[in-house]
Design a protein around this motif. Sequence first.
Motif, PDB file in Angstrom:
ATOM      1  N   VAL A 153       4.719  64.514  -3.019  1.00 47.59           N
ATOM      2  CA  VAL A 153       3.691  64.331  -3.933  1.00 47.59           C
ATOM      3  C   VAL A 153       3.436  63.155  -4.611  1.00 47.59           C
ATOM      4  N   SER A 154       4.171  62.218  -5.195  1.00 43.47           N
ATOM      5  CA  SER A 154       3.669  61.401  -5.458  1.00 43.47           C
ATOM      6  C   SER A 154       3.664  60.201  -5.005  1.00 43.47           C
ATOM      7  N   GLN A 155       3.793  60.510  -3.692  1.00 47.38           N
ATOM      8  CA  GLN A 155       3.121  59.208  -1.946  1.00 47.38           C
ATOM      9  C   GLN A 155       1.824  59.624  -2.023  1.00 47.38           C
ATOM     10  N   LEU A 156       1.458  61.342  -2.108  1.00 47.03           N
ATOM     11  CA  LEU A 156       0.258  61.605  -1.665  1.00 47.03           C
ATOM     12  C   LEU A 156      -0.829  61.201  -3.131  1.00 47.03           C
ATOM     13  N   ALA A 175      -1.502  57.885  -2.494  1.00 48.09           N
ATOM     14  CA  ALA A 175      -2.759  56.749  -0.848  1.00 48.09           C
ATOM     15  C   ALA A 175      -4.196  57.663  -1.594  1.00 48.09           C
ATOM     16  N   MET A 176      -4.448  58.820  -2.247  1.00 44.05           N
ATOM     17  CA  MET A 176      -5.277  59.232  -2.896  1.00 44.05           C
ATOM     18  C   MET A 176      -5.976  58.071  -3.846  1.00 44.05           C
ATOM     19  N   ASP A 177      -4.924  57.259  -4.666  1.00 45.59           N
ATOM     20  CA  ASP A 177      -4.980  56.270  -5.861  1.00 45.59           C
ATOM     21  C   ASP A 177      -5.759  54.639  -5.167  1.00 45.59           C
ATOM     22  N   LEU A 186      -8.526  61.438   4.394  1.00 40.40           N
ATOM     23  CA  LEU A 186      -7.113  61.512   4.324  1.00 40.40           C
ATOM     24  C   LEU A 186      -5.512  62.596   4.793  1.00 40.40           C
ATOM     25  N   VAL A 187      -5.124  62.108   6.038  1.00 44.35           N
ATOM     26  CA  VAL A 187      -4.426  63.062   5.996  1.00 44.35           C
ATOM     27  C   VAL A 187      -3.124  62.536   5.736  1.00 44.35           C
ATOM     28  N   VAL A 188      -2.174  63.168   4.756  1.00 43.20           N
ATOM     29  CA  VAL A 188      -0.534  62.411   4.504  1.00 43.20           C
ATOM     30  C   VAL A 188       0.675  63.097   4.906  1.00 43.20           C
ATOM     31  N   ASP A 189       1.030  63.169   6.707  1.00 45.89           N
ATOM     32  CA  ASP A 189       1.715  63.287   6.995  1.00 45.89           C
ATOM     33  C   ASP A 189       3.094  63.572   7.490  1.00 45.89           C
ATOM     34  N   THR A 190       3.964  64.387   6.900  1.00 42.50           N
ATOM     35  CA  THR A 190       5.290  64.533   6.542  1.00 42.50           C
ATOM     36  C   THR A 190       6.082  64.983   8.048  1.00 42.50           C
ATOM     37  N   ARG A 191       5.509  65.287   8.611  1.00 38.51           N
ATOM     38  CA  ARG A 191       6.451  65.677   9.884  1.00 38.51           C
ATOM     39  C   ARG A 191       5.836  64.365  11.146  1.00 38.51           C
ATOM     40  N   ASN A 192       5.025  63.451  10.829  1.00 39.02           N
ATOM     41  CA  ASN A 192       4.893  62.455  12.463  1.00 39.02           C
ATOM     42  C   ASN A 192       4.199  63.377  12.990  1.00 39.02           C
ATOM     43  N   ALA A 193       3.150  63.747  12.628  1.00 35.43           N
ATOM     44  CA  ALA A 193       2.628  64.602  14.184  1.00 35.43           C
ATOM     45  C   ALA A 193       1.448  63.849  14.612  1.00 35.43           C
ATOM     46  N   ALA A 206       0.874  61.013  14.646  1.00 36.93           N
ATOM     47  CA  ALA A 206       1.735  59.245  15.331  1.00 36.93           C
ATOM     48  C   ALA A 206       2.169  59.945  17.242  1.00 36.93           C
ATOM     49  N   ARG A 207       2.705  61.354  17.466  1.00 39.24           N
ATOM     50  CA  ARG A 207       3.351  61.572  18.494  1.00 39.24           C
ATOM     51  C   ARG A 207       2.168  62.482  19.149  1.00 39.24           C
ATOM     52  N   ARG A 208       0.984  62.660  18.853  1.00 35.06           N
ATOM     53  CA  ARG A 208       0.375  62.719  19.463  1.00 35.06           C
ATOM     54  C   ARG A 208      -1.440  61.597  19.508  1.00 35.06           C
ATOM     55  N   ASP A 209      -1.035  60.702  19.164  1.00 35.42           N
ATOM     56  CA  ASP A 209      -1.509  59.238  19.665  1.00 35.42           C
ATOM     57  C   ASP A 209      -2.981  59.637  19.088  1.00 35.42           C
ATOM     58  N   LEU A 210      -2.912  59.814  18.192  1.00 38.08           N
ATOM     59  CA  LEU A 210      -4.637  60.017  17.217  1.00 38.08           C
ATOM     60  C   LEU A 210      -4.648  58.925  16.228  1.00 38.08           C
ATOM     61  N   PRO A 211      -5.526  58.975  16.343  1.00 37.50           N
ATOM     62  CA  PRO A 211      -6.053  57.726  15.523  1.00 37.50           C
ATOM     63  C   PRO A 211      -5.701  57.622  14.069  1.00 37.50           C
ATOM     64  N   ASN A 212      -4.982  56.311  13.132  1.00 37.45           N
ATOM     65  CA  ASN A 212      -4.198  56.292  12.219  1.00 37.45           C
ATOM     66  C   ASN A 212      -4.735  55.387  10.878  1.00 37.45           C
ATOM     67  N   THR A 213      -6.156  55.880  10.726  1.00 34.17           N
ATOM     68  CA  THR A 213      -7.406  54.787  10.455  1.00 34.17           C
ATOM     69  C   THR A 213      -7.360  55.738   8.619  1.00 34.17           C
ATOM     70  N   ASN A 214      -7.221  56.429   8.601  1.00 33.88           N
ATOM     71  CA  ASN A 214      -6.830  58.002   7.449  1.00 33.88           C
ATOM     72  C   ASN A 214      -5.581  58.196   7.364  1.00 33.88           C
ATOM     73  N   VAL A 215      -4.506  57.948   8.300  1.00 37.32           N
ATOM     74  CA  VAL A 215      -3.044  58.746   7.951  1.00 37.32           C
ATOM     75  C   VAL A 215      -2.172  58.033   7.600  1.00 37.32           C
ATOM     76  N   VAL A 216      -1.296  58.482   6.485  1.00 39.90           N
ATOM     77  CA  VAL A 216      -0.347  58.123   6.010  1.00 39.90           C
ATOM     78  C   VAL A 216       0.473  58.768   6.346  1.00 39.90           C
ATOM     79  N   LYS A 217       1.850  58.384   6.607  1.00 45.16           N
ATOM     80  CA  LYS A 217       2.991  59.038   6.742  1.00 45.16           C
ATOM     81  C   LYS A 217       3.828  58.724   5.041  1.00 45.16           C
ATOM     82  N   ALA A 218       4.564  60.380   5.439  1.00 50.77           N
ATOM     83  CA  ALA A 218       5.261  60.605   4.334  1.00 50.77           C
ATOM     84  C   ALA A 218       6.693  61.296   4.153  1.00 50.77           C
TER      85      ALA A 218
END
Length: 454
Positions: free
Chosen positions: A322-325, A328-330, A433-440, A442-454
């Motif tokens: 939640v803190s990382q989310l 990222a929003m800020d 914004l997408v906050v991804d806690t499961r690397n879902a 990246a594993r599908r080679d999707l664009p990461n411009t709006n994706v943050v790993k958490a």
Amino acid sequence: MNKGSAAAVADSAIYEKLLSSIGSRDALVGIVGLGYVGLPLAVTATNAGFGVIGFDIDAQRVAKVNRGETVIKHIDGALLGDAIAKGKFEATADFARLAEVDAILICVPTPLTRHREPDLSFVVATARSVAGSLRAGQLVVLESTTYPGTTDEVLRPILEEGGLKSGQDFFLAFSPEREDPGNPDFGTSTIPKVVGGDGAHALELANTLYGALVTKTVPVSSAATAEAVKLTENIFRAVNIALVNELKVVYEAMGIDVWEVIDAAKTKPFGFMPFYPGPGLGGHCIPIDPFYLTWKAREYEISTRFVELAGEINTAMPQRVVSQLARAMDSRLKRGLNGARILVLGIAYKKNVDDMRESPSLRLIELLEERGAVTAYHDPHIAQIPPTREHAPLTGRRSVDLTAQEVAAYDAVLIATDHDTVDYALVVDNAKLVVDTRNACARRDLPNTNVVKA
């Protein structure tokens, strides 16, 4: 003949008769608890040729099972329906019928109290129900995960209150469940079964029964040893998950992707086993079992610091997500969580199942709403949040549809469970914004411009 010899003869006769009926598959099996453990076990037992009566306190579940309805998605409803049609299986809420069965397998929950101590209320209540109908010549097996000593110290005294004695009149054993809901490679019948008994006769009876159900049994010296085996398996997982969760935090600070590290490390053919970070622990075992051992260890004045530290790390993960989310929003959206609309993707505790016991998603929603966010969830396997002991205010909430318009309406999408059937491309294409806690993503080679790993 003295009294001791007479008892020995009676014991042998009772044992031999039960062993014979199990070996010939004429024994009637009773399974208490028709949940994620008991129902697959019932299907497995009927497939092996045994007649089965399933017992459950939930009358609605009993009625659904008897109609052949699927109450757990990964259970083969056709096999269950076939067993019912052939008269090999029936479910009931009448626990007096426990007297009819020859083997009683107890598969009830063993959760924690609010103070993180073992809650054996379901085991004790079941034991009293069994004791009320217990007769000579029955085998009773506890499958519920618990601390070493439960079978001997809790279950046996209750069962013996009526005058029957374990090892003489009835037989008592422990065989821990090893279910992994949704696992495509291993099911109830293909997972080796650890078996420990209260005496040699109990062990032989339980081992013979499970030997007819599964591909391999693993007899051990006592019920307490079998209880310790199950705790050890899940503590091993909990500790290693805590390790990678901590490594994630460290590597993140260094600008290193822990997922890439793990993928490279697992190419080593020896000395390494991959575990993966996440938003917290879920399921009926891993978040709970370590606390069963730490509680019991205090009886021996032993501190389980390593296990407790792992528990602290894993328990803290939802708060960190939640803190990382929020950060990222800020930084990306220039706004805070208060008043923000957040879509939580996945409410189940693991992917591809409809099981949400101890799911970290529930805690994530609570934490988000405590900070003023407005939340919704999407889960293709769970249409509505059922009643839970710890998250009552969330009961009844329903999954929203996952459409481009729906996704675009939220300030952020938090991927908490990586179900395979989710259209992640749609999510990435339409979310702010997408906050991804499961690397879902990246594993599908999707664009990461709006994706943050958490």
